[in-house]
Scaffold this active site. Sequence first.
Site, mmCIF file in Angstrom:
data_model
loop_
_atom_site.group_PDB
_atom_site.id
_atom_site.type_symbol
_atom_site.label_atom_id
_atom_site.label_comp_id
_atom_site.label_asym_id
_atom_site.label_seq_id
_atom_site.Cartn_x
_atom_site.Cartn_y
_atom_site.Cartn_z
ATOM 1 N N GLU A 335 1.253 -0.947 0.026
ATOM 2 C CA GLU A 335 0.111 0.290 0.076
ATOM 3 C C GLU A 335 0.604 0.863 -0.109
ATOM 4 O O GLU A 335 1.426 1.507 0.890
ATOM 5 C CB GLU A 335 -0.969 -0.194 1.237
ATOM 6 C CG GLU A 335 -1.742 0.974 1.648
ATOM 7 C CD GLU A 335 -2.958 1.335 2.595
ATOM 8 O OE1 GLU A 335 -2.214 0.567 3.323
ATOM 9 O OE2 GLU A 335 -3.649 2.067 2.680
ATOM 10 N N HIS A 359 -4.348 -4.187 -0.598
ATOM 11 C CA HIS A 359 -4.332 -3.453 -1.385
ATOM 12 C C HIS A 359 -2.807 -3.926 -2.863
ATOM 13 O O HIS A 359 -3.741 -3.800 -3.787
ATOM 14 C CB HIS A 359 -4.031 -1.999 -0.617
ATOM 15 C CG HIS A 359 -4.978 -1.763 0.627
ATOM 16 N ND1 HIS A 359 -5.453 -0.669 -0.544
ATOM 17 C CD2 HIS A 359 -4.841 -1.483 1.201
ATOM 18 C CE1 HIS A 359 -6.141 -0.317 1.226
ATOM 19 N NE2 HIS A 359 -5.352 -1.080 1.737
HETATM 20 ZN ZN LIG Z 1 -7.091 -1.808 5.265
#
Ligand SMILES: [Zn+2]
Length: 487
Positions: A335, A359
């Site tokens: 992320e 992510h």
């Molecule tokens: Zn999260």
Amino acid sequence: MLKLSEGETYAQERRKILNDEKSLFFGNKLTSSLTTKELMVNEVLMEKKIDELTSSYENSSNFLPSVHFFQAKERIDQSEIFAIIKRIPKGACLHTHLSAAVSVDFIIDNISYRDCLYGGYINDVFKLKFLSDSTQDNRCKWTEIKEMRRNQTAPVFDQWLRQQLTLNVDNPKEIYSNIETVWKKFRNMFSTTYDLFSYRPVFQDCIYQLLQELYDDNIMYAELKGTVLPLYELDGTVYSKKDFFEIFVQTVNKFRTDHPKFKGVRYIHSVPRGVDKETLQTELNVIIEMQKLFSNFIIGLDFVGFEEEGKFLTEFRSEISAAQKHLKFFFHAGETNWFGQTDCNIADAILFNSQRIGHGFAIIKHPILLRLAKERNIPLEICPISNQVLMLNDDPRNHPATYLMATDYPLVICNDDPSAWNASGLSYDWYITFMAMTTKMSGIEVLKQFALNSIFYSSMEEKEKEMMMKEWKEQWDEFLNEILKYY
Ligand SMILES: [Zn+2]
């Protein structure tokens, strides 16, 4: 043989390339099996999608996914595509953080008006806590919220409180000058509500309300990420970790009794990624012990927090390896916008057989990891609003998941921390993904695939999945009928 002119050959070749790309696209494998009813609904959907896109091609500020979510939300609420998406049975929500999930409206309109709620500052962070009186906790000077509200007008106070509980501001790009600033505020918000959510009656009401909000958004199962809260009563009772899970499970069961269509909740234990090894080991010992007692509820482990500031997953290699025989992993990884830095956490997530990756924003920079993850069928949990608000990606048209969609990578759409940006449910994230990350001609097959993936990639037992899929098909059919009736 018919001789083609140069222009015809060119046109043929162009058509073939674009068709080949279309056949690679996410959801396309469902296209040939769409029923007549689905195709009819698709016509309604496409008409509206193309209308919205056409007005955006003419004036790009009409394109709501690319407007900051704080400014776009009210306009998205008016979108006809959004209205359709809200009605879709969306299956499951697989990546939601418990402490930033229930809508902020519920916290303000309901919880914050309850008796015995106090506020005070600890290390410059505003904290909320239920107390029998202001002297019960001596960490700071507590003032009853009722009194704070009386000292201003209720709307002014409630607006101020809302600012403590969300990232929402009128001018996010000025207020949050960089990713560190937005994460600082984000982190403080969890601290503001920690003791509030730990008050046993509020914890139960918030879980129930959260499930209600998911249910109202046509979500029938959730995997929630959280920590074990030290639940307390006003008389000073503090519950054990085992009690925490018992109370949690009881609340979920109560919701299921009241809503028989709802399939339940699983819990993913979240450890802050900045912890030292000793703390991690203690956390792991506790959660492994709890997992034995609540084996059908606790499904695994994740690390949470600002990835740039945490430890690399590889630093916890030996602890993670040892935990592997007890717990499944659902790691947030990649992320980040950096390259060759925190993004390398994706390598560890894959090597540790993460069931899904939270992510995985950086994965397209890593061709071998991308290939490995696809071969191992590890889905990515895509949270487009989170990525915009937490400043990884301004414009979802340029989100890396567009490439993943174009190559039919297994994805699930998730909402991450909806209350932090004054959202609830999953429809906003579905809307943004559908409008900004799929091609102009992508339609119902994509939305159907989102729902199917959410069930397929969940941690339910195979039998539960089969049952849920069966019921989902009935709900999907009802949805199709509704659209044909209303449009
Ligand atoms: Zn999260």
